[in-house]
Design an enzyme around this catalytic site. Sequence first.
Site, mmCIF file in Angstrom:
data_model
loop_
_atom_site.group_PDB
_atom_site.id
_atom_site.type_symbol
_atom_site.label_atom_id
_atom_site.label_comp_id
_atom_site.label_asym_id
_atom_site.label_seq_id
_atom_site.Cartn_x
_atom_site.Cartn_y
_atom_site.Cartn_z
ATOM 1 N N THR A 1 117.369 90.135 -9.477
ATOM 2 C CA THR A 1 117.429 89.986 -8.246
ATOM 3 C C THR A 1 115.992 90.242 -7.288
ATOM 4 O O THR A 1 115.847 89.973 -6.513
ATOM 5 C CB THR A 1 118.356 91.048 -7.701
ATOM 6 O OG1 THR A 1 118.018 92.324 -7.959
ATOM 7 C CG2 THR A 1 119.685 90.804 -7.737
ATOM 8 N N ASP B 1 122.380 82.739 -0.982
ATOM 9 C CA ASP B 1 121.920 81.725 -0.171
ATOM 10 C C ASP B 1 120.532 80.894 -0.380
ATOM 11 O O ASP B 1 120.260 80.090 0.233
ATOM 12 C CB ASP B 1 121.770 82.425 1.146
ATOM 13 C CG ASP B 1 120.756 83.647 1.371
ATOM 14 O OD1 ASP B 1 120.852 84.198 0.124
ATOM 15 O OD2 ASP B 1 120.180 83.974 2.223
ATOM 16 N N TYR C 1 114.052 82.304 -8.456
ATOM 17 C CA TYR C 1 115.515 83.104 -8.240
ATOM 18 C C TYR C 1 116.775 82.176 -8.047
ATOM 19 O O TYR C 1 117.435 81.940 -8.500
ATOM 20 C CB TYR C 1 115.146 84.239 -7.301
ATOM 21 C CG TYR C 1 116.484 84.937 -6.779
ATOM 22 C CD1 TYR C 1 117.142 85.716 -7.710
ATOM 23 C CD2 TYR C 1 116.928 84.822 -5.380
ATOM 24 C CE1 TYR C 1 118.343 86.338 -7.166
ATOM 25 C CE2 TYR C 1 118.011 85.232 -4.987
ATOM 26 C CZ TYR C 1 118.643 86.025 -5.926
ATOM 27 O OH TYR C 1 120.145 86.629 -5.650
ATOM 28 N N LYS D 1 119.955 80.952 -10.080
ATOM 29 C CA LYS D 1 121.249 81.402 -9.624
ATOM 30 C C LYS D 1 122.088 79.969 -9.407
ATOM 31 O O LYS D 1 123.362 80.084 -9.745
ATOM 32 C CB LYS D 1 121.198 82.052 -8.185
ATOM 33 C CG LYS D 1 120.456 83.399 -8.306
ATOM 34 C CD LYS D 1 121.345 84.598 -8.945
ATOM 35 C CE LYS D 1 122.577 84.955 -8.214
ATOM 36 N NZ LYS D 1 123.478 85.788 -8.961
HETATM 37 N N1 NAP Z 1 120.356 91.643 -2.823
HETATM 38 C C1 NAP Z 1 120.277 90.512 -1.756
HETATM 39 O O1 NAP Z 1 120.268 90.496 -0.643
HETATM 40 C C2 NAP Z 1 121.486 89.361 -2.124
HETATM 41 C C3 NAP Z 1 121.407 88.157 -1.654
HETATM 42 C C4 NAP Z 1 122.387 87.258 -1.992
HETATM 43 C C5 NAP Z 1 122.988 87.265 -3.176
HETATM 44 N N2 NAP Z 1 122.735 88.339 -3.797
HETATM 45 C C6 NAP Z 1 123.551 88.447 -5.337
HETATM 46 O O2 NAP Z 1 124.266 89.576 -5.089
HETATM 47 C C7 NAP Z 1 124.804 90.089 -6.438
HETATM 48 C C8 NAP Z 1 124.445 91.578 -6.375
HETATM 49 O O3 NAP Z 1 123.033 91.726 -5.876
HETATM 50 P P1 NAP Z 1 122.517 93.380 -5.660
HETATM 51 O O4 NAP Z 1 121.809 93.455 -4.530
HETATM 52 O O5 NAP Z 1 123.557 94.309 -5.893
HETATM 53 O O6 NAP Z 1 121.672 93.436 -6.884
HETATM 54 P P2 NAP Z 1 120.906 94.780 -7.563
HETATM 55 O O7 NAP Z 1 121.098 95.889 -6.587
HETATM 56 O O8 NAP Z 1 119.508 94.339 -7.742
HETATM 57 O O9 NAP Z 1 121.745 95.146 -8.787
HETATM 58 C C9 NAP Z 1 121.368 94.158 -9.938
HETATM 59 C C10 NAP Z 1 122.613 94.603 -10.839
HETATM 60 O O10 NAP Z 1 122.184 93.746 -11.977
HETATM 61 C C11 NAP Z 1 122.447 94.454 -13.082
HETATM 62 N N3 NAP Z 1 121.394 94.128 -14.275
HETATM 63 C C12 NAP Z 1 120.208 93.905 -14.234
HETATM 64 N N4 NAP Z 1 119.501 93.584 -15.271
HETATM 65 C C13 NAP Z 1 120.439 93.635 -16.300
HETATM 66 C C14 NAP Z 1 120.417 93.659 -17.583
HETATM 67 N N5 NAP Z 1 119.502 93.326 -18.440
HETATM 68 N N6 NAP Z 1 121.782 93.833 -18.207
HETATM 69 C C15 NAP Z 1 122.670 94.014 -17.642
HETATM 70 N N7 NAP Z 1 122.914 94.120 -16.296
HETATM 71 C C16 NAP Z 1 121.806 93.973 -15.633
HETATM 72 C C17 NAP Z 1 122.145 95.869 -12.827
HETATM 73 O O11 NAP Z 1 122.639 96.649 -13.895
HETATM 74 P P3 NAP Z 1 122.677 98.414 -13.545
HETATM 75 O O12 NAP Z 1 123.643 98.963 -12.609
HETATM 76 O O13 NAP Z 1 123.099 98.834 -15.206
HETATM 77 O O14 NAP Z 1 121.307 98.501 -13.464
HETATM 78 C C18 NAP Z 1 122.446 95.856 -11.324
HETATM 79 O O15 NAP Z 1 123.986 96.443 -11.404
HETATM 80 C C19 NAP Z 1 123.800 89.512 -7.494
HETATM 81 O O16 NAP Z 1 124.440 88.307 -7.981
HETATM 82 C C20 NAP Z 1 122.604 88.708 -6.395
HETATM 83 O O17 NAP Z 1 121.907 87.705 -6.865
HETATM 84 C C21 NAP Z 1 122.088 89.268 -3.702
#
Ligand code: NAP
Length: 291
Positions: free
Chosen positions: A68, A108, A131, A135
């Site tokens: 992310t 998005d 990114y 995705k």
């Molecule tokens: N953040 C935003 O503003 C946003 C916007 C739109 C869409 N999204 C999407 O929403 C989803 C959740 O995002 P988030 O904000 O919750 O992300 P985040 O807080 O950055 O968390 C990333 C997650 O990915 C896991 N991860 C990262 N590297 C890994 C690896 N090598 N092996 C296994 N797991 C791994 C982490 O695992 P650990 O818990 O073990 O560290 C963590 O749980 C994602 O699909 C993202 O693309 C996010």
Amino acid sequence: MTSLLVFGANGQLARSIAQAAEEVSIECERVGRDRLDLLAETTLDERLDAVLAGKSSCRMVINAAAYTQVDRAESEQAQAYQLNTTAAGAISSACERAGLPIVHISTDFVFSGPRNTPWSETDTTAPLGVYGTTKLAGETAVARANPRHLIIRTAWLLSEFPGNFLTTMLRLGTQRTSLSVVNDQVGSPTSTHELARTLVSLAQMSEYDCPPWGVYHFAGPDTMSWAELARRIFQRAGLDTPVQDIVAADYGAPAPRPAFSALDSGKLQRATGLSHRPVDVVLDEILQRRD
Ligand SMILES: NC(=O)c1ccc[n+]([C@@H]2O[C@H](COP(=O)([O-])OP(=O)(O)OC[C@H]3O[C@@H](n4cnc5c(N)ncnc54)[C@H](OP(=O)(O)O)[C@@H]3O)[C@@H](O)[C@H]2O)c1
């Protein structure tokens, strides 16, 4: 008994899903990178099969794991591709082998401008950076691997957990006398808790009530720039730090971002009745959770 299996453990969405599941007494198992590193390419399929073994009664598998770091992805393309595309497809494929549906979280950032009305699921995708590109390729990989998929695109996630825009603004807002924030990127601020409760509600639905497999948007109903969102956060938090508008070109982030990426969540709302509350309501909830 309804149960959830979530890829992602300490991420802000994964943690919010666990909280939402607990609120309604649903069992939720989170699989973090310490148990299964999705960047380790060898034997990924076998290790995913092992995680899903004996889980045939699980109601829903959610992939909330992703690469992310939008800016860092520009220089770490291989890792972003492995996590967001290859591993997403592998998780979906393992679910298919296990006879389970997959709910995959996307973004998005699969869209770019110019535009001034929220994007719907039928609009043409055109990601700008690594990114969004990885995705979008992940969406395709998930859909190809398992016909029983829900791909849920969300946006601008906010929570009380460290590292998102809200927590960063609150930290800087108390440290500095004024802040410069980008005003020419517009999107849909979304609470991880609203999304998490929606995912849990989907898991509780019978096959009859569940929406048809496919792509859906779920994001907040308010459309605003980062600068407007910063002002709104300060207002709700009782901070009077002034926010100066700047343009993204002056901020100079390494990754290109869409000028307008607000999402229209009407398709999921029409199919399920589930929707996101207004931004002020969810900001207040997140601020309360921080106390
Ligand atoms: N953040 C935003 O503003 C946003 C916007 C739109 C869409 N999204 C999407 O929403 C989803 C959740 O995002 P988030 O904000 O919750 O992300 P985040 O807080 O950055 O968390 C990333 C997650 O990915 C896991 N991860 C990262 N590297 C890994 C690896 N090598 N092996 C296994 N797991 C791994 C982490 O695992 P650990 O818990 O073990 O560290 C963590 O749980 C994602 O699909 C993202 O693309 C996010």
